[in-house]
Write a protein that holds these residues in place. Structure first.
Motif, PDB file in Angstrom:
ATOM      1  N   CYS A  90       0.809  -1.225   0.000  1.00 33.23           N
ATOM      2  CA  CYS A  90       0.000   0.000   0.000  1.00 33.23           C
ATOM      3  C   CYS A  90       0.842   1.275   0.000  1.00 33.23           C
ATOM      4  CB  CYS A  90      -0.925   0.024   1.222  1.00 33.23           C
ATOM      5  SG  CYS A  90      -2.086  -1.354   1.300  1.00 33.23           S
ATOM      6  N   GLY A  91       2.094   1.168   0.422  1.00 30.96           N
ATOM      7  CA  GLY A  91       2.939   2.347   0.558  1.00 30.96           C
ATOM      8  C   GLY A  91       3.068   3.181  -0.707  1.00 30.96           C
ATOM      9  N   PRO A  92       3.345   2.560  -1.875  1.00 30.63           N
ATOM     10  CA  PRO A  92       3.465   3.370  -3.094  1.00 30.63           C
ATOM     11  C   PRO A  92       2.206   4.185  -3.401  1.00 30.63           C
ATOM     12  CG  PRO A  92       4.420   1.194  -3.450  1.00 30.63           C
ATOM     13  CD  PRO A  92       3.750   1.160  -2.103  1.00 30.63           C
ATOM     14  N   ALA A  93       1.033   3.584  -3.211  1.00 30.18           N
ATOM     15  CA  ALA A  93      -0.210   4.316  -3.456  1.00 30.18           C
ATOM     16  C   ALA A  93      -0.377   5.465  -2.468  1.00 30.18           C
ATOM     17  CB  ALA A  93      -1.402   3.367  -3.364  1.00 30.18           C
ATOM     18  N   ILE A  94       0.012   5.247  -1.208  1.00 30.33           N
ATOM     19  CA  ILE A  94      -0.085   6.307  -0.204  1.00 30.33           C
ATOM     20  C   ILE A  94       0.876   7.444  -0.546  1.00 30.33           C
ATOM     21  CG2 ILE A  94       0.270   6.876   2.226  1.00 30.33           C
ATOM     22  CD1 ILE A  94      -0.574   3.980   2.880  1.00 30.33           C
ATOM     23  N   ARG A  95       2.098   7.094  -0.975  1.00 26.20           N
ATOM     24  CA  ARG A  95       3.073   8.132  -1.355  1.00 26.20           C
ATOM     25  C   ARG A  95       2.568   8.941  -2.549  1.00 26.20           C
ATOM     26  NH1 ARG A  95       8.992   7.455  -0.266  1.00 26.20           N
ATOM     27  NH2 ARG A  95       9.248   8.236  -2.392  1.00 26.20           N
ATOM     28  N   ARG A  96       1.952   8.281  -3.527  1.00 24.59           N
ATOM     29  CA  ARG A  96       1.423   9.015  -4.689  1.00 24.59           C
ATOM     30  C   ARG A  96       0.255   9.905  -4.279  1.00 24.59           C
ATOM     31  NH1 ARG A  96       2.577   3.990  -7.231  1.00 24.59           N
ATOM     32  NH2 ARG A  96       0.424   3.278  -6.914  1.00 24.59           N
ATOM     33  N   ARG A  97      -0.575   9.420  -3.375  1.00 28.49           N
ATOM     34  CA  ARG A  97      -1.732  10.185  -2.914  1.00 28.49           C
ATOM     35  C   ARG A  97      -1.287  11.381  -2.065  1.00 28.49           C
ATOM     36  NH1 ARG A  97      -6.857   8.098  -1.747  1.00 28.49           N
ATOM     37  NH2 ARG A  97      -6.431   6.591  -3.398  1.00 28.49           N
ATOM     38  N   LEU A  98      -0.244  11.178  -1.256  1.00 30.63           N
ATOM     39  CA  LEU A  98       0.235  12.229  -0.348  1.00 30.63           C
ATOM     40  C   LEU A  98       1.758  12.369  -0.479  1.00 30.63           C
ATOM     41  CD1 LEU A  98      -1.609  11.787   3.089  1.00 30.63           C
ATOM     42  CD2 LEU A  98      -1.702  13.753   1.579  1.00 30.63           C
ATOM     43  N   PRO A  99       2.248  12.954  -1.561  1.00 31.08           N
ATOM     44  CA  PRO A  99       3.707  13.049  -1.752  1.00 31.08           C
ATOM     45  C   PRO A  99       4.411  13.876  -0.680  1.00 31.08           C
ATOM     46  CG  PRO A  99       2.533  14.378  -3.375  1.00 31.08           C
ATOM     47  CD  PRO A  99       1.502  13.546  -2.682  1.00 31.08           C
ATOM     48  N   GLU A 100       3.696  14.796  -0.057  1.00 30.49           N
ATOM     49  CA  GLU A 100       4.278  15.623   1.009  1.00 30.49           C
ATOM     50  C   GLU A 100       3.756  15.216   2.386  1.00 30.49           C
ATOM     51  OE1 GLU A 100       6.711  17.805   0.418  1.00 30.49           O
ATOM     52  OE2 GLU A 100       6.585  17.106  -1.664  1.00 30.49           O
ATOM     53  N   GLY A 101       3.222  14.004   2.501  1.00 32.88           N
ATOM     54  CA  GLY A 101       2.667  13.548   3.767  1.00 32.88           C
ATOM     55  C   GLY A 101       3.725  13.324   4.828  1.00 32.88           C
ATOM     56  N   ARG A 102       3.264  13.307   6.081  1.00 34.54           N
ATOM     57  CA  ARG A 102       4.201  13.102   7.192  1.00 34.54           C
ATOM     58  C   ARG A 102       3.680  12.151   8.253  1.00 34.54           C
ATOM     59  NH1 ARG A 102       5.958  19.136   8.974  1.00 34.54           N
ATOM     60  NH2 ARG A 102       3.698  19.343   9.121  1.00 34.54           N
ATOM     61  N   SER A 103       2.382  11.817   8.238  1.00 39.09           N
ATOM     62  CA  SER A 103       1.871  11.015   9.347  1.00 39.09           C
ATOM     63  C   SER A 103       0.639  10.229   8.934  1.00 39.09           C
ATOM     64  CB  SER A 103       1.512  11.914  10.538  1.00 39.09           C
ATOM     65  OG  SER A 103       0.335  12.657  10.264  1.00 39.09           O
ATOM     66  N   ILE A 104       0.307   9.225   9.751  1.00 34.59           N
ATOM     67  CA  ILE A 104      -0.916   8.462   9.557  1.00 34.59           C
ATOM     68  C   ILE A 104      -2.130   9.379   9.715  1.00 34.59           C
ATOM     69  CG2 ILE A 104      -0.909   7.738  11.989  1.00 34.59           C
ATOM     70  CD1 ILE A 104      -2.342   5.207  11.180  1.00 34.59           C
ATOM     71  N   GLY A 105      -2.013  10.399  10.578  1.00 32.31           N
ATOM     72  CA  GLY A 105      -3.109  11.338  10.778  1.00 32.31           C
ATOM     73  C   GLY A 105      -3.412  12.128   9.510  1.00 32.31           C
ATOM     74  N   ALA A 244      10.389   8.431   4.118  1.00 33.44           N
ATOM     75  CA  ALA A 244      11.846   8.567   4.167  1.00 33.44           C
ATOM     76  C   ALA A 244      12.522   7.790   3.042  1.00 33.44           C
ATOM     77  CB  ALA A 244      12.375   8.093   5.521  1.00 33.44           C
ATOM     78  N   ALA A 245      11.872   6.737   2.526  1.00 34.71           N
ATOM     79  CA  ALA A 245      12.454   5.927   1.463  1.00 34.71           C
ATOM     80  C   ALA A 245      12.755   6.780   0.238  1.00 34.71           C
ATOM     81  CB  ALA A 245      11.503   4.782   1.094  1.00 34.71           C
ATOM     82  N   ARG A 246      13.864   6.455  -0.421  1.00 32.98           N
ATOM     83  CA  ARG A 246      14.305   7.243  -1.574  1.00 32.98           C
ATOM     84  C   ARG A 246      13.247   7.270  -2.675  1.00 32.98           C
ATOM     85  NH1 ARG A 246      19.838   5.203  -2.959  1.00 32.98           N
ATOM     86  NH2 ARG A 246      20.338   6.435  -1.097  1.00 32.98           N
ATOM     87  N   ASP A 247      12.609   6.139  -2.907  1.00 33.03           N
ATOM     88  CA  ASP A 247      11.550   6.057  -3.912  1.00 33.03           C
ATOM     89  C   ASP A 247      10.680   4.849  -3.588  1.00 33.03           C
ATOM     90  OD1 ASP A 247      13.079   3.819  -4.788  1.00 33.03           O
ATOM     91  OD2 ASP A 247      14.162   5.072  -6.222  1.00 33.03           O
ATOM     92  N   GLU A 248       9.698   4.589  -4.438  1.00 34.88           N
ATOM     93  CA  GLU A 248       8.778   3.481  -4.186  1.00 34.88           C
ATOM     94  C   GLU A 248       9.497   2.131  -4.202  1.00 34.88           C
ATOM     95  OE1 GLU A 248       5.538   3.707  -6.901  1.00 34.88           O
ATOM     96  OE2 GLU A 248       4.923   5.712  -6.251  1.00 34.88           O
ATOM     97  N   SER A 249      10.475   1.993  -5.084  1.00 36.26           N
ATOM     98  CA  SER A 249      11.226   0.741  -5.159  1.00 36.26           C
ATOM     99  C   SER A 249      12.011   0.491  -3.871  1.00 36.26           C
ATOM    100  CB  SER A 249      12.175   0.779  -6.356  1.00 36.26           C
ATOM    101  OG  SER A 249      12.954  -0.393  -6.424  1.00 36.26           O
ATOM    102  N   ALA A 250      12.648   1.540  -3.344  1.00 34.53           N
ATOM    103  CA  ALA A 250      13.403   1.392  -2.094  1.00 34.53           C
ATOM    104  C   ALA A 250      12.478   1.037  -0.944  1.00 34.53           C
ATOM    105  CB  ALA A 250      14.157   2.695  -1.790  1.00 34.53           C
ATOM    106  N   LEU A 251      11.275   1.610  -0.943  1.00 37.70           N
ATOM    107  CA  LEU A 251      10.309   1.288   0.106  1.00 37.70           C
ATOM    108  C   LEU A 251       9.900  -0.182   0.021  1.00 37.70           C
ATOM    109  CD1 LEU A 251       8.284   1.972   2.357  1.00 37.70           C
ATOM    110  CD2 LEU A 251       6.686   2.726   0.573  1.00 37.70           C
ATOM    111  N   GLY A 252       9.568  -0.657  -1.175  1.00 35.40           N
ATOM    112  CA  GLY A 252       9.133  -2.041  -1.331  1.00 35.40           C
ATOM    113  C   GLY A 252      10.214  -3.035  -0.941  1.00 35.40           C
ATOM    114  N   ARG A 253      11.421  -2.837  -1.471  1.00 41.23           N
ATOM    115  CA  ARG A 253      12.520  -3.766  -1.144  1.00 41.23           C
ATOM    116  C   ARG A 253      12.875  -3.678   0.337  1.00 41.23           C
ATOM    117  NH1 ARG A 253      14.735  -1.868  -6.095  1.00 41.23           N
ATOM    118  NH2 ARG A 253      16.178  -0.529  -4.930  1.00 41.23           N
TER     119      ARG A 253
END
Length: 460
Positions: A90-105, A244-253
């Motif tokens: 789910c992380g990549p979709a969340i990052r795309r939805r909120l590229p400047e996000g900071r929290s679950i809130g 904090a992950a560099r990109d979606e690929s870094a987050l997944g791996r």
């Protein structure tokens, strides 16, 4: 030996301070709480491992292995690692939805509005506060068991040293020390476990694995998977690493690396407990097999074991400190970096006071886990275009009712249902978790399908 132990503990804690202070990032609040787009897959993976580990792994997995057997231990290991898989998916979709996000809130507000954000933030804060108090309580108890050092001094020492580098360096400092702590805890675990196992009595040919009836073991395993997974999905420290992950690929791996490493570590520590019991050693009542394993080990091994505990606790405490501050500063708009650092300091005063009481917080942990289970599905369903704020709120309320239903139906009393859902004997039971998860999911989906699809336009 006393002075050597004190010197070794001080050296390890000061090493963490030195590493953390050297890794201070930019003088900006966003970098302090997210270290945005800066971390490689290995950095993310080791950080997931180190921040998720803690003093709890020396108690809980071995105890579950002894009381329930391999099936229960497998449930614990999977539950500890499953949140990382969820973030990988789910992380990549969340990052795309909120590229400047900071929290679950912020994610909750983006999907549902301010009211849901406040509720989600409260659940996350409650869970992390319980976790933080439990970790500091654990290191005090472990210190007293393994040495002649006053455990209260170590509680204060860990709180202060981690506070120094997290208050100054923020998330970057926490993640840099996580990498060192991740490798160090693996090395110390191999050393302590390997040496201690050579000193245990030989396992007899007719020894059998500890177990309970398969249906009961499966129930415990499923309870642990639901409880641990739901709670950790409200761990703000994990959400910080999503951005904090560099990109979606870094987050997944990184999530996969962290998940696999977590399964191996939890299974290894729990397996040591099972082997200790099968050797005929006295594991105590309630069982503490990891420490029973050290009973006949060489005296010098208590020091590496204590350093292992310090590393485990420091790696989770620094993550929780920065995570709670991150949650607070994202809820309070306009807060400065200086104010965030002061908040970090003030936060630790009541936490340390509560940890010094030496109370068990297992029951609080279970209640916090259950609260997380009532809301986790409605929150994640925010990625579904049909979901609305009303569906999420009704799903969360239904989860609260669902947590009471199994006990209410079984006993015929609402009061008894409430009592059972509060885990009076601090024993995890499946009913409340299944009830919370199923009712929140069903009501959320049904309401989303029946109500008009509508998303609030919110700022974040």
């Amino acid at each position: 030996m006393l002075y050597l132990s004190i010197a070794a503990l001080a050296a390890v804690l000061l090493l963490f301070v030195w590493i953390g202070l050297r890794s201070r990032g930019q003088e900006a609040l966003d970098d302090f709480v997210t270290a945005r787009n800066s971390q490689s897959s290995w950095a993310i993976g080791l950080s997931f491992l180190a921040s998720g580990m803690g003093g709890w792994i020396l108690f809980a997995p071995p105890e579950v292995g002894v009381l329930v057997g391999p099936l229960g231990l497998a449930g614990y290991a999977v539950g500890a690692a499953l949140p990382f898989l969820v973030f990988a998916l789910c992380g990549p979709a969340i990052r795309r939805r909120l590229p400047e996000g900071r929290s679950i809130g912020e994610f909750a507000q983006h999907c549902y509005g301010l009211g849901v954000r406040r509720w989600v933030g409260l659940i996350s804060l409650l869970y992390m506060a319980c976790f933080l108090i439990a970790e500091l309580t654990a290191i005090g108890a472990i210190t007293s068991m393994l040495s002649d050092i006053n455990g209260n001094l170590v509680v204060v020492g860990v709180a202060l040293t981690t506070l120094i580098y997290t208050a100054w360096g923020g998330l970057r400092a926490s993640m840099t020390t996580d990498r060192w702590q991740g490798w160090l805890l693996i090395a110390l675990l191999l050393l302590v476990g390997g040496v201690a196992m050579t000193r245990l009595p030989s396992i007899k040919a007719d020894a059998v694995l500890p177990s309970i009836p398969a249906s009961a073991a499966f129930g415990v395993a499923l309870t642990l998977i639901i409880a641990v997974t739901a709670a950790n999905l409200f761990h703000q420290g994990y959400w910080q690493r999503l951005w904090a992950a560099r990109d979606e690929s870094a987050l997944g791996r990184g999530a996969v690396i962290g998940g696999v490493a977590t399964v191996l570590v939890v299974a290894a520590v729990g397996g040591l407990g099972i082997l200790t019991l099968m050797s005929g050693a006295d594991v105590g009542s309630p069982p503490i097999p990891f420490f029973a394993m050290l009973h006949d080990a060489p005296g010098w091994l208590s020091l590496p074991a204590l350093l292992l505990a310090i590393t485990l606790v420091a790696s989770s405490v620094d993550t929780l400190q920065n995570a709670i501050v991150s949650l607070a500063v994202t809820e309070k708009q306009g807060l400065s970096l200086s104010a965030a650092r002061w908040f970090t300091l003030l936060l630790m005063i009541p936490v340390v006071i509560l940890a010094l009481q030496g109370n068990s917080v297992l029951r609080l942990f279970l209640i916090a886990d259950l609260l997380c289970a009532t809301a986790v599905v409605p929150v994640l369903l925010g990625l579904w275009s049909r979901m609305t704020p009303a569906a999420a709120i009704l799903g969360g309320l239904a989860g609260l009712v669902g947590a009471l239903l199994p006990g209410w139906i079984t006993t015929g009393s609402l009061y008894q249902g409430l009592l059972i859902a509060s885990f009076p004997n601090a024993i995890p039971t499946l009913g409340p978790f299944i009830g919370a998860l199923l009712t929140s999911t069903l009501v959320s989906i049904i309401c989303a399908l029946l109500l008009p699809a509508r998303r609030p336009q919110t700022a974040h």
